[in-house]
Structures are given as structure tokens and as C-alpha cells.
Design a protein around this motif. Structure first.
Motif, short mmCIF file in Angstrom:
data_model
loop_
_atom_site.label_atom_id
_atom_site.label_comp_id
_atom_site.label_asym_id
_atom_site.label_seq_id
_atom_site.Cartn_x
_atom_site.Cartn_y
_atom_site.Cartn_z
N THR A 195 0.90 -1.26 -0.24
CA THR A 195 0.06 -0.08 -0.05
C THR A 195 0.85 1.02 0.01
OG1 THR A 195 -0.21 0.28 2.55
CG2 THR A 195 -1.76 -1.35 1.49
N LEU A 196 0.43 2.31 -0.43
CA LEU A 196 0.91 3.68 -0.41
C LEU A 196 1.33 4.00 0.85
CD1 LEU A 196 -0.84 6.00 -2.70
CD2 LEU A 196 1.44 5.06 -3.03
N MET A 197 0.70 3.48 1.98
CA MET A 197 1.04 3.86 3.59
C MET A 197 2.26 2.92 3.95
SD MET A 197 -0.12 5.26 5.98
CE MET A 197 -1.74 5.40 7.12
N GLN A 198 2.36 1.80 3.41
CA GLN A 198 3.48 1.11 3.63
C GLN A 198 4.57 1.48 3.07
OE1 GLN A 198 1.66 -2.84 2.48
NE2 GLN A 198 1.80 -3.49 4.28
N ALA A 199 4.55 2.06 1.70
CA ALA A 199 5.70 2.72 0.88
C ALA A 199 6.00 3.97 1.69
CB ALA A 199 4.96 2.96 -0.49
N ALA A 200 5.13 4.73 2.19
CA ALA A 200 5.21 6.17 2.90
C ALA A 200 6.39 5.63 4.18
CB ALA A 200 4.42 6.63 3.54
N GLU A 201 6.05 4.61 4.71
CA GLU A 201 6.96 4.24 5.90
C GLU A 201 8.14 3.84 5.50
OE1 GLU A 201 5.13 0.81 8.16
OE2 GLU A 201 6.83 0.92 9.27
N LYS A 202 8.09 3.17 4.61
CA LYS A 202 9.67 2.76 3.90
C LYS A 202 10.30 4.18 3.46
CE LYS A 202 9.79 -1.81 2.39
NZ LYS A 202 10.20 -2.69 1.34
N LYS B 153 -7.15 0.33 8.51
CA LYS B 153 -8.26 -0.31 8.12
C LYS B 153 -9.06 0.39 7.10
CE LYS B 153 -8.28 -2.48 12.43
NZ LYS B 153 -7.75 -1.65 13.31
N GLY B 154 -8.80 1.74 6.80
CA GLY B 154 -9.65 2.36 5.68
C GLY B 154 -11.13 2.86 6.27
N VAL B 155 -11.16 2.97 7.66
CA VAL B 155 -12.37 3.34 8.34
C VAL B 155 -12.23 4.85 8.97
CG1 VAL B 155 -13.00 0.94 8.94
CG2 VAL B 155 -11.63 2.29 10.72
N CYS B 156 -11.21 5.64 9.07
CA CYS B 156 -11.12 6.71 9.56
C CYS B 156 -10.73 7.84 8.56
CB CYS B 156 -9.86 7.18 10.49
SG CYS B 156 -8.12 7.12 9.64
N GLY B 157 -10.26 7.54 7.29
CA GLY B 157 -10.42 8.42 6.17
C GLY B 157 -9.28 9.70 6.41
N LYS B 158 -8.47 9.49 7.30
CA LYS B 158 -7.44 10.48 7.55
C LYS B 158 -6.28 10.38 6.68
CE LYS B 158 -9.29 12.23 11.27
NZ LYS B 158 -10.02 13.58 11.22
N CYS B 159 -6.04 9.48 6.04
CA CYS B 159 -4.70 9.11 5.17
C CYS B 159 -5.00 9.67 3.74
CB CYS B 159 -4.22 7.97 5.45
SG CYS B 159 -5.43 6.50 4.80
N ARG B 160 -5.85 10.66 3.40
CA ARG B 160 -5.88 11.00 2.00
C ARG B 160 -4.71 11.65 1.16
NH1 ARG B 160 -10.45 14.62 0.93
NH2 ARG B 160 -8.78 16.21 0.86
N VAL B 161 -4.43 11.03 0.30
CA VAL B 161 -3.33 11.45 -0.37
C VAL B 161 -3.50 11.62 -1.77
CG1 VAL B 161 -1.53 10.39 1.03
CG2 VAL B 161 -2.45 9.13 -0.81
N GLN B 162 -3.02 12.63 -2.56
CA GLN B 162 -3.51 12.67 -4.02
C GLN B 162 -2.27 12.25 -4.92
OE1 GLN B 162 -3.42 16.99 -4.94
NE2 GLN B 162 -4.78 16.56 -6.95
N VAL B 163 -2.66 11.22 -5.74
CA VAL B 163 -1.81 10.62 -6.84
C VAL B 163 -1.82 11.72 -7.92
CG1 VAL B 163 -1.33 8.57 -8.26
CG2 VAL B 163 -2.41 8.38 -6.05
N VAL C 146 -6.79 9.60 -3.04
CA VAL C 146 -7.13 8.13 -2.55
C VAL C 146 -6.89 8.07 -1.06
CG1 VAL C 146 -6.59 7.07 -4.67
CG2 VAL C 146 -5.01 7.36 -3.07
N LEU C 147 -7.00 6.93 -0.34
CA LEU C 147 -6.75 6.80 0.98
C LEU C 147 -5.54 5.81 0.81
CD1 LEU C 147 -10.00 5.49 3.05
CD2 LEU C 147 -8.98 7.92 2.54
N ALA C 148 -4.39 6.24 1.52
CA ALA C 148 -2.90 5.80 1.34
C ALA C 148 -2.98 4.14 1.68
CB ALA C 148 -2.20 6.71 2.13
N CYS C 149 -4.02 3.90 2.88
CA CYS C 149 -3.86 2.72 3.49
C CYS C 149 -4.44 1.57 2.45
CB CYS C 149 -4.44 2.79 4.86
SG CYS C 149 -6.22 3.07 5.12
N GLN C 150 -5.36 2.05 1.56
CA GLN C 150 -6.10 1.18 0.90
C GLN C 150 -5.85 1.00 -0.60
OE1 GLN C 150 -8.66 -0.69 2.27
NE2 GLN C 150 -7.96 0.08 4.12
#
Lengths: 639, 639
Positions: B22-29, B41-51, B76-80
Motif C-alpha cells: 500500500t501507499l501507506m507502507q511505501a510511505a513508511e519505507k 483499516k480504511g475506516v478513519c479517512g485521515k490518510c488522504r493523499v493525491q496521486v 485516494v486513501l493511502a492505506c487502501q
């Protein structure tokens, strides 16, 4: 770098080595053991080997120790001869270190008795309390509930407090990690391994199910010459087996001084000495666990006793200042450690305790011996004498204790004696001479290869009793005896003729050998006498006189008295206790009370430094006679 | 496996990753931080990013949280969202975790005062004793002589006993090894580092010369959201610096429950959580030591305080049973360990102590807070309330203490609130509404990005005071106000118009946000009320009411009372103490007496389990009103 193959006969052990290393080093690599007393300096001549194939370059040392015939036959000193081609080398019997015989020596079957020391003690004696340093306690825990939701480790400690009299516990992080599923996956039935640590108990591991039957410990006597290990069942207290081996440090020097010199003369000189004794211990652990079908992880505790230098080398402590005035070691009391910190292969959480030392030359082996002999327990004055290269003496009771050490030289261990050897297979251990006829007995009933300490003591006694030598140790050349011969320009007495021996050479005691032995026994006796005088007692005030030492399984006490090694007191008061260091280590392993007692013994014992104690030198000179210049000290001696 | 490049803007951090993560995991790396509350989990909507470049596959979660326009713009949501091509991704301001602002938050410059806590205490108070857990003591030893030839370590201990009041020492093997030349090469002038270990002091290292000026410690507050470290000079007690960072465990779940689920739902799930917080700590140590020009080896001690789950994750203890009835952790009191056992990079012998917990949901952070606030010191009854996702309350005095925890939800930390955010740069932290005009202040005076806890409390108070909402939290739609709008079919109040904000969107509080906040404040208040009732007291019996929590640098206490979050007592009795956990950790680091006190506090505190305490639910329902259904409880509230 050129590489060569070296094969050692008769075992056929083969090794590939770099050009230029010595045959001694090659043998070490091959796992073939060659005798050595001087640690490779070329001055003891004990490491004779025969090169049966390959280049030989005789050196000045070899020339000094070997006859022309031997040099022609390819004999060399292994420590002085370098590998410069492929080689085949025969290790002759007298140069072989025979591992299996050391095992028997280490078995201390006779003299480590009583095995039941814990039940023969008085019930009121704290030593009688069986309480191993490390214990496994099986716990059936109550499952947590809303009313009883204390933390997992608190649940364990609560049950441990219920099941034991101990009230303070601590736990290692490694033991907490992974604890939660271990409890839940095993229905709250686990076994806790706990180790005494100062005033509290340290939880070392939690195992699933009931493993309380699988708890073993190791009592270790780390001697300069021999390392002996007893495998002990920590639940029952029974000894399951014993293993012994030559201290592999011998490759770097035979005695403590030469090992300290090795450790301190080069960068990281300590490392090989430390690694050598660890290898000894790991080898014995492997043997003992295999023989008894147990897993090394089931060994959870070690108590090691050794002299101060051996303790330092075992723990990787730099020993250099021990041998230099003012003789200061790094520590006398050693921390409890995990054996794994030394790369000793037992349970990774298993503890190792080292018995505390008294002084640079009175070590934990003597402290363990004092414990084993019960010297500190009762008001009667008792003495322990450990005869060896460094002889140590401790005298005292439950109120006071003094000790000293004397440099007696290696004669009683066969060192510095032309026909001397350690108490291993083929050593003559008893000698009798009657009407010019010699009777002897060897260890293992093998063909004689040399004479060990007890055999040398017998020999001297028999020689002086038969007036073959005088009380000054000189040969009575007027006595006609076919056994009195000349060896290398000095008088000698043949104990075993060449036709009887394994080596095919006469085994003879020379006049210079007798001088050496008289100096050794004189030093020991002078030390005992000095210490007894120092505390204002006479020999007869001593209730029991324990004699320990590496004499093999037998020392003839009356003969040891008759040559003036031991004082002339009632024979019933003298007890030969063999490896009292090992016995003490085992007692400490099986009883926290006994272990704590070792620390108190070490701190209570006053060390008398003989090198600065003026009366000692007079006593020494007076003792250079058989049995003594002051004959009144030996009224029972009949020659 | 296909590999793709992902670049994160605005920082331009680039990383090569496997297809399908996921983009979230990529960002962590990549080391780029993206906001997340639900742990992916895709339920808070806080991780919005723009591709802004690359393939986008919108998923059902993204569709639920994003408008059609946003989806068209590549949001998109980065975690999803999975990486299926090379990508360029813009992290918008509201989704950025800004490290540097957390630093400021962690600085606790205002409220960790008094820095001089040790001198402002009464002289008779044991807390006033400055006695760091680890101390460096410079020793000029007497050189050994024939008359004074005790062992090296005994010489050190003798001098330590002379120089300190401590009488019992132990030493590690590593410290003994190499000791002899260290003393002799440095003219017997060395510095001993000693650490309190139970009833004795453990010698950790011996350094050449005088290094007693170079001794530092770390006070750690390991929070679920933020990890804060203070670097403390252990000689002077001065704080040299502070660093803070988002708990990197956020990648695996925002709150303690989701992290426990992560740790327990897969094989070795614990490892990344443990490694994440260790990385946090090591990063901060690197920053702090670099800034202050000290070597990490000069840090010899850490005291860490955290909630029970954080303590377990820090120590690598499996936390799974904490969240399951009957809520049993592995341990409440933790062993002293070497920080190196956790791969924390300080002096390899340096110690780490973890402040003891009370129960599964009342952790060492509260215990440290109780210590810092002096609750256990005096007969006056005092209370500490820590407002957070789990709110904890402790009440007591030197005689008794009770505590509880209430699940308040993440509203005060910006979670579950449409415009909510943590107290970082750009968060609206203060709000005032007068005659329909809104005034606000942001952290760092930046353009507003969201509203943090203190701003939300202000907002609700101002809304109800201005009768824009009723006491039930519902909008008064009859009030004509251009700021009252409809957002996604519900009434909302615009705090900041789109033209003012960093995001270019309105920042509005919706009716559902207000409901969430009322539930959170209701739970907190009900918990306080239940606990006070439980001990038979009234609010007025409480001498001081300490409020701790992650509100940034400011909480308006009167407004917190006016919405019914805090009880309506004399304002002088209420003190906002900020990060009391960090303060307590520092006190424990600087005083062995204070540290021992934490253990006693933890064991003395009685935990009331609210989930099984019947009156709590009634209190909760009664508190779901502004300020409360029982108006008599809030006589001073003026709306």
C-alpha cells in the motif's frame, strides 16, 4: 603459506598445518596430547617424540635432552621442532597424555566419599540442609478470573512463595518475554527454574509442564593440571558421573606462573588460556550429558573451584598482577554470572558461581576443601594440606582460620624428576624394597612408564629404610646392589629394569631426583610447621589433619610421615581426602547455605605470606633431611 | 516480483517498493509520515493523499470518504491503495504528520515546570533527595602495597563505601574483565559508574580518569501517540533538551487496542511494534546527543513511563491477554534491564527502568503522574485526570489511592471528529465566538489545518454560550448565521472558511462531531464522578485537581468545566500539568527514592474496573448533556 600434513602415531590423528609451527602446536590442532611440563620452553624434556617420516632439524634443546642414539633415531622435542615437510610422528608412551587414565584419576571414587555428606552431618548443621543453588519448581497455577486478575508473573511469584520459604524473587527480561502464551497454551501448568542470587531468588526460565525431574548441575574442580567435572542431579543430590581431563592450558605452560607469563607477555595472551579451559569444560559436559542421556539445557548450575589464577583464567580476568609484588588479583569474590557469558554450553540462562579466593596463592580450591572437611564448623582445630606444586595449608576452627601457600615445586606431580610422571596409567604408585628386592604396583596394572608422587614417596622411604641412601639423601655407594648404577655421571637406583618397562628403558631414581623431592617435602613441612607455630599450637593440638592432592588413588601416610613430609602425629588423626576441592564445589552446588559459607570462609581466613615471614626459611633449611634435622619431631620414625 | 518507484511530495522522498504494497507502507519505507487513526483499516479517512502521477485504482473505502471531485483529482486513501506502477504522490497538509511540531509539543516548556521540583519540595520530603539512579563517582585509589594488597575490585568497593553512604555493591563480569590494566595504566585514578539495583548498587563500568562530569540520562514518556524524551544531566539534574516524535507504531494501528490486535493476530506480530518504538527512541537519542555534543556512551540510564500496553511493547512482552477478559498483563512491575537488551543505543551497560503499572488500563504513565503531582506524599486528597482516548483518573493521598480508566474515545485527540487533528502545527487551539464573529488561534500561527482538543472544547463552549447549539448539542437552526451550513446532510458550524485554511476547504464542526465530543466528555466526567462517589467524597473534598493530557500547550480550564468535562470546583484548585508522565519519569531518574516510590504507588493504588461498576453507566447517561443533566453539579456555569 606452505601447508603440510602431520600424522601422529599410534592414534593416526592427522592434521594439515602451516609451515613453521611446532609439532606441539600441530598435536594440539590434531587433538593428540603430548606431555609437557614447561609449557613449550624446551627446558623439561618431557615432550620427546620420534619423527618416523619427514625432515628433522635437531635444535640445541633437543640435543641437550636426547642421547646421540635417540637423535639418530629421529627423537626430538615436540615443542622445539618445526614442521618443514609432511611428517609422521610417533608419540612414545612416556610422552603420551592418556585421557582415559585421567578420567579414572578424576573419578575420585575412593576419596570423594562420603557421597552422603549431607546426611552424615549433624541435623543442626546448616550444611545438612539440601537446597541446591538452582531449583525447578512445578507450579499448577489458578487460572485468572475477574476476581483474581493479577499479572502473570505475580501469579507465578505468589505460587512460588506458597510453595517455598522464599519471599523475594526477581526475573530476567528474557524470561518475561513470551511468558503469556506459555502459560495459556499449557493450561497454567509450568515449571519455574529459580536460582539463588544474593538475598533473593532469580527466576531463570519458565518451562511448559512438569520438568522438575530434569535439573542437573556441575561441580567443577579447575586444577592447574587437571579439570574434573561431576554431574549432579539437583533434585536428588546424587552424583551421576564424573569426567576429568588434562587442563588444555598446559599447551601454554605447565604451572600457574608460566601461564600467567604467557597471558601477560603478549597482546590478548589471555584469550587462548580462557578458551582452553572452556573447551575442557564443554568437552566434559558433552561426554557427561551423552553418557547420561540428558540434554545440556537441563544443566542449570555450575559451581567452579580453582586456585586464584585458574579462577581468573576461567572468568577471563587478566591475571598479570597476581604474580607481581604485592600480588593483587582482580577479585577474590566473584559475581554470579550466566555460564553462557563464558561460552560454556549449558542452559543459556544457567548460572555459574566461582568459589571465592583468599589470596593470590590460596584459592577457591582450598576454600572448597575447608568447606568439605568441615574445618570452619566446629571448635576442634583441624588442618587441611593440599600437596602440589603450590602446597597450601589451612588451619583453624569455627572461630579462627589461618592459611599459607608454599612453592614446593612440581616433584610430587612428577615434574623435575627424571623418571617422574603424573598419576596416570602406567605410573608406579607403590614401591617396596626388601632385602634388595623391589616390588611395585602400577596404575591400571600396565607396564611401568614412570613413577608418580605416591610412588616417589614410597621409593625414598624404602631407599632410606634399606640404607641405600642416607638421611641426607646421598647414595651409600658402599652398599653392593645391582640396582645402584650411574646415570649421566650421577648415582641412581633402578626401580624397574628396561625389560619390564613400556619404554624399554630403565626407570631409575637419581640422586638429583632425591634432592628435588627432599626440597619439595621440606618446603611443605616447613610451611605446616611455620603455620602451626604462628598460631601458637603444636601438632598434637590438631584434631584432624586432612591431606588432599593429586596423588592418584593412594598415598601411604606412614611413609609420607617417615620421609618428613607430614608431621609425626597419631595416624588416626590423618585423613587422605583426595579431591576436596571437587567435594566442596559439589556441596556448594547442593546447598545455598554451604555456598554462602564458602564466601564467609574466604573472608575469615587470614593469609600468612611465607615469603616475608622470616621463621619460614629456617624451618625450610632444617627440613632438608630425612625425616628432619630435629629428630625429636619424628619420634615414631624407625630408621 | 515487480518493483516500482514511489515519490512522496512535497518532500520528494523516494523509495523502491514491491508491487502490491500500500501507499501507506511505501510511505513508511520512504520515511514520509502520513496521518492515520485507524491503523490502516480504511475506516478513519485521515490518510488522504493525491496521486499526481501513476495508476490509481479507487477502492470502496476511498469512495466512501472522498467526493467525486476529489476522486477525479486523484485523491485516494493511502492505506487502501496499492502500488501498481511508478507513482508520484502528494501528501496534503491535513494528512501530513509534521515531525517538527510534535517536537514543540513534546517540549513541554510551559507545563513540565517547575524544573526545580527537587528544590521546591519540603526538605524533609524524600523526593527532595537528589540521588540519580545511575551515578559516576571519581576515585583516586591508593596504590596497593604489601600491607594493603586487597583485590582490585575490593579496593574500588572500599573507596566507594568511603565516598558514598552505600554499603552493598555487586559487579558485572564484563566490568571485571580488563579491570587490572585499566587501574594500573591510569595511575589508580578511575571513575566508577554505579546503578541502584534493588537493595544494592551495581558497578556498571570503570572508566579511566575522571569522567564524572559526563553522565546523562533519559526520561521517556512512551505514549500511544507520541514518544517524548528528555535528556537530563545526571550530575546537575538539569534538563539539556527534549525531543518528541510520533510513535512509529501508528503504522500498525492508532490506538492501543488496534496495536494489540496487530501484535496478536499474526505470528511475530509483536516484533514490528517493538522495533518501531525502539526506532523512535534511538532516533531521539541520536538527535539529542548530536544537539548537545555528547557521546551516546555517556547516557547511562533511562526511565520509561507508558501505559501498560506501551510498556509491554517497549519490553517485547506479548500484550494479547491485556485486552481480553480478565485483562491480565504479563507484569505490572518490570525488571531493571540493560537498555542494550532492547537494542536501545546508549552505553552498553546502561540501565533501563520501566515505571510500574497498576492495572491493564492504568499504566506507569499515571503512576509517574501521581509521583510528579505529589499525590501520595501528603494527607490532603488530590486527583489526577489524564484526558485521552483512554482517560485515567487517580484520587488519593498518603494513606489511600484509587484509580480507574474510562474509554473516552479519541475525540480530544482529534479522532472521530471530521475537522479534528492532533495538537500540531496548524491546529486551531483556541476559539472565541462573539456576536457571530469567530476568533481563533493556531499552533505555530500557521494557516489552520484542523481543530485540536483544546480548540474543540473552546468551540463547543462558545457554540452553546452563543446558543448556536442547545444543551443537548443539537443545532439551533432558527439562529440566522452564515456559518451554520449543511455538510453531508447534517448541520455544521464553520470555524474557518475555505479561503483562510491551508487545505482550501471549510473547517466545520458538525452535529455528529459535537455528539462525539459530548460522549467523550461524558465518559470522562462520569468516571471522575464515579470514583469520587466510590470513596465517599464530594468534589469539594479534593484539595487539588491536576489535569494532564495531550492538549498542546493550552487548555482553557473554565471552558472545560463549562462543557461538563471537569467538575465545577474552585478554579484555584485545578492545575493543568501537561505531560506529568514525563515529569515523573525524570523525577524517578534523578532520585532513587522517587523511583522506589513509583513501585509503592503502583502497588498501593486500588483499581476500580468501571466496566463492571454498575453506577458508572447511570453517571455516563446523565453526563450526555451540556454541561450535565443535573445542573446543580455546575452552579457556576452561566449559559
Amino acid at each position: 603459506m606452505d601447508m603440510y600434513n602431520v600424522t601422529f602415531l599410534p592414534d593416526g590423528k592427522e592434521v594439515e598445518v602451516e609451515a613453521g609451527i611446532t609439532l606441539m602446536q600441530a598435536a594440539e590442532k590434531a587433538g593428540a596430547y603430548i606431555n609437557s611440563l614447561c609449557g613449550g620452553k624446551g627446558v623439561c624434556g618431557k615432550c620427546r617424540v620420534q619423527v618416523t617420516n619427514g625432515k628433522v632439524l635437531a635444535d640445541k634443546h633437543s640435543i641437550g635432552f636426547l642421547s646421540k642414539e635417540e637423535l639418530n633415531e629421529g627423537f626430538v622435542l615436540a615443542c622445539q621442532t618445526k614442521v618443514t615437510s609432511d611428517m609422521q610422528v610417533l608419540i612414545p608412551p612416556e610422552s603420551r597424555l592418556e585421557e582415559e587414565q585421567i578420567m579414572i584419576q578424576g573419578a575420585v571414587v575412593d576419596y570423594s566419599q562420603p557421597e552422603k555428606v549431607f546426611v552424615t552431618k549433624l541435623p543442626s548443621d546448616p550444611l545438612s540442609l539440601f537446597e541446591p543453588l538452582v531449583q525447578k519448581i512445578y507450579l499448577e497455577l489458578k487460572e485468572p478470573s475477574g476476581e483474581d486478575n493479577i499479572a502473570d508473573i505475580d501469579r507465578i511469584m505468589r505460587e512460588l512463595k506458597r510453595r517455598t520459604e522464599y519471599q523475594s524473587f526477581e526475573i530476567s527480561l528474557r524470561c518475561l518475554q513470551g511468558l503469556a502464551p506459555k502459560l495459556r497454551d499449557n493450561n497454567w501448568k509450568v515449571t519455574a527454574t529459580v536460582a539463588r542470587h544474593g538475598d533473593l531468588w532469580r527466576i531463570l526460565q519458565i518451562e511448559p509442564g512438569d520438568t522438575s525431574d530434569q535439573n542437573y548441575g556441575l561441580a567443577l574442580d579447575v586444577g592447574t593440571t587437571t579439570v574434573v567435572a561431576q554431574l549432579v542431579n539437583l533434585k536428588s543430590g546424587n552424583v551421576l558421573g564424573v569426567a576429568g581431563s588434562h587442563n588444555l592450558q598446559s599447551h601454554y605452560g605447565e604451572d600457574v606462573i608460566s601461564r600467567m607469563v604467557f597471558a601477560c607477555s603478549k597482546e590478548k595472551g589471555l584469550n587462548p588460556l580462557h578458551a582452553a579451559v572452556v573447551k575442557n569444560i564443554n568437552n566434559m559436559i558433552k561426554t557427561l550429558t551423552k553418557e547420561n542421556g540428558i540434554d545440556i539445557k537441563q544443566i542449570t548450575a555450575i559451581v567452579a573451584a580453582g586456585n586464584t589464577t585458574m579462577s581468573h583464567l576461567l572468568l577471563g580476568l587478566i591475571p598479570c598482577s597476581i604474580r607481581l609484588d604485592p600480588y593483587v588479583p582482580t577479585a577474590h569474590v566473584f559475581p554470579q554470572i550466566r555460564a553462557a557469558e563464558l561460552n560454556i554450553h549449558i542452559n543459556p540462562e544457567g548460572t555459574l558461581e566461582t568459589v571465592a579466593d583468599v589470596a593470590s596463592y590460596v584459592g577457591g580450591d582450598i576454600v572448597a576443601g575447608v568447606l568439605a572437611c568441615g574445618i570452619a564448623d566446629r571448635p576442634e582445630v583441624k588442618a587441611l594440606i593440599d600437596v602440589g606444586t603450590n602446597g597450601e595449608i589451612a588451619i583453624g576452627n569455627n572461630d579462627w582460620m589461618v592459611c599459607c601457600s608454599a612453592s614446593a615445586g612440581p616433584a610430587f606431580e612428577g615434574g623435575g624428576i627424571s623418571c617422574g610422571m603424573r598419576a596416570t596409567r602406567g605410573a608406579i604408585e607403590r614401591v617396596e624394597i626388601n632385602d634388595g628386592r623391589v616390588m611395585y604396583r602400577t596404575i591400571g596394572k600396565a607396564k611401568p612408564r614412570g613413577i608418580c608422587g605416591s610412588g616417589l614417596i614410597d621409593s625414598i622411604y624404602e631407599l632410606v629404610r634399606n640404607k641405600i641412601i642416607g638421611q641426607d639423601g646421598k647414595f651409600n655407594l658402599s652398599t653392593g646392589n645391582e640396582r645402584i648404577v650411574e646415570k649421566d655421571d650421577e648415582a641412581a637406583f633402578i626401580v624397574a629394569f628396561s625389560k619390564e618397562t613400556e619404554t624399554g628403558k630403565d626407570l631409575a631414581i637419581r640422586e638429583s631426583d632425591i634432592s628435588n623431592l627432599i626440597r619439595s617435602k621440606g618446603a611443605m613441612f616447613a610451611a605446616i610447621k611455620s603455620l602451626v607455630d604462628y598460631v601458637g599450637l603444636s601438632f598434637n593440638d590438631i584434631d584432624t589433619f586432612f591431606v588432599a592432592g593429586g596423588f592418584g588413588s593412594y598415598l601411604d601416610i606412614p611413609k609420607a610421615i617417615a620421609i618428613g613430609l607430614l608431621p609425626d602425629i597419631d595416624l588416626k588423626k590423618i585423613k587422605f581426602v583426595g579431591n576436596s576441592s571437587l567435594m566442596g564445589a559439589r556441596m556448594a552446588l547442593l546447598s545455598t547455605h554451604a555456598f554462602e559459607r564458602t564466601v564467609r570462609i574466604a573472608s575469615r581466613m587470614t593469609n600468612i605470606e611465607l615469603s616475608t615471614y622470616l621463621p619460614f626459611m629456617d624451618e625450610y633449611v632444617a627440613a632438608l633431611f630425612l625425616p628432619h634435622t630435629d629428630r625429636k619431631l619424628f619420634p615414631s620414625v624407625d630408621y
